[in-house]
Design an enzyme around this catalytic site. Structure first.
Site, PDB file in Angstrom:
ATOM      1  N   ASP A 131       0.842  -1.200   0.000  1.00 35.71           N
ATOM      2  CA  ASP A 131       0.000   0.000   0.000  1.00 35.71           C
ATOM      3  C   ASP A 131       0.877   1.250   0.000  1.00 35.71           C
ATOM      4  O   ASP A 131       0.865   2.056   0.942  1.00 35.71           O
ATOM      5  CB  ASP A 131      -0.938  -0.025   1.208  1.00 35.71           C
ATOM      6  N   LYS A 174      -8.629  -5.773 -10.215  1.00 35.41           N
ATOM      7  CA  LYS A 174     -10.085  -6.010 -10.208  1.00 35.41           C
ATOM      8  C   LYS A 174     -10.759  -5.523 -11.492  1.00 35.41           C
ATOM      9  O   LYS A 174     -11.656  -4.680 -11.463  1.00 35.41           O
ATOM     10  CB  LYS A 174     -10.727  -5.344  -8.989  1.00 35.41           C
ATOM     11  N   ASP A 217     -15.283  -4.641 -16.894  1.00 31.25           N
ATOM     12  CA  ASP A 217     -15.572  -3.863 -18.092  1.00 31.25           C
ATOM     13  C   ASP A 217     -16.270  -4.788 -19.082  1.00 31.25           C
ATOM     14  O   ASP A 217     -16.657  -5.903 -18.724  1.00 31.25           O
ATOM     15  CB  ASP A 217     -14.262  -3.302 -18.673  1.00 31.25           C
ATOM     16  N   THR A 271     -14.537  -7.144   1.197  1.00 28.89           N
ATOM     17  CA  THR A 271     -14.623  -7.370   2.643  1.00 28.89           C
ATOM     18  C   THR A 271     -15.085  -6.134   3.408  1.00 28.89           C
ATOM     19  O   THR A 271     -15.425  -6.227   4.587  1.00 28.89           O
ATOM     20  CB  THR A 271     -13.273  -7.839   3.222  1.00 28.89           C
TER      21      THR A 271
END
Length: 239
Positions: free
Chosen positions: A15, A66, A69, A126
């Site tokens: 991250d 992810k 489309d 989540t």
């Protein structure tokens, strides 16, 4: 389970948004985790070169973009991900059967049975709960919707899913043991729950049947990240 087997299950979430940070984490944690997750922020900031950076340090990559489309667009994006040599990448199961099946067909045509990265379908994030689903017009309980999407993904030929650890037993029952399950929402006992609502400890998640565990802040925010990763490995081994 051996320590090496436990280590291979840990995916460290990168991250960050700087090459220098990626290099620091790849150098520090490559001996202690099985894979590095490259998400939207990092990939948007640094591009495909970040994948090569991790691979230079001997690290495997989970490309967590992810895709969602029209079928051809997702299939072509997935093909480029596989060509980069990432170990895992994903798309949204909510994109539907045609989108997932087209992706698998395109990958199979390109690789012709040769080894390639595994494509996963994201079920329900989540951070979502029943209220979140109802806000977008889905009136099923979260576990039921997760299993429905997982079964659809398997029918389309997808290699596995990303799902909360709480849903792992239900997915195993619906999709069998030859179906990968990657679980975010995993927090060791020493870490706070952060912004994910459906969580479980690493040992619990593995015991429930998860193949890979995505863990970020509990390692990154620890005073000694390498020791934190080692502690998680020990917890998994101890069961």
């Amino acid at each position: 389970m051996t320590r090496d087997e436990a280590r291979a299950k840990i995916i460290f979430a990168l991250d960050v948004n700087e090459f220098s940070d990626v290099e620091k984490w790849a150098d520090l944690l490559s001996p202690h985790v099985g894979m590095f997750k490259v998400g939207k922020q990092l990939y948007t900031a640094c591009g495909p070169a970040v994948v090569r950076m991790i691979q230079k340090y001997g690290g495997e990559v989970f490309l967590d973009l992810k895709y969602h489309d029209i079928p051809n667009t997702v299939a072509m994006a997935s093909l480029e991900a596989a060509r980069m040599g990432v170990k895992l990448f994903n798309l949204h199961a909510l994109g539907g059967y045609e989108m997932m099946a087209k992706t698998v067909e395109t990958l199979d045509k390109e690789f012709k049975g040769e080894e390639r990265g595994k494509v996963l379908a994201v079920t329900i994030l989540t951070s979502s709960n029943e209220q979140t689903l109802q806000e977008v017009g889905i009136n099923l309980p979260v576990p039921e919707m997760v299993v429905k999407l997982a079964a659809l993904a398997k029918k389309a030929g997808i290699d596995g899913v990303v799902a909360s650890p709480q849903e792992v037993p239900l997915i195993r029952e619906a999709c069998g043991n030859d179906f990968l399950i990657v679980t975010p929402g995993v927090r060791p006992a020493f870490a706070a729950a952060d912004d994910q609502k459906r969580i479980m400890t690493p040992a619990e998640a593995v015991k429930s049947g998860a193949d890979y565990l995505v863990i970020g802040r509990p390692i990154a925010a620890a005073p000694n990240p390498a020791e934190a990763a080692q502690a998680i490995v020990a917890e998994i081994v101890a069961g």
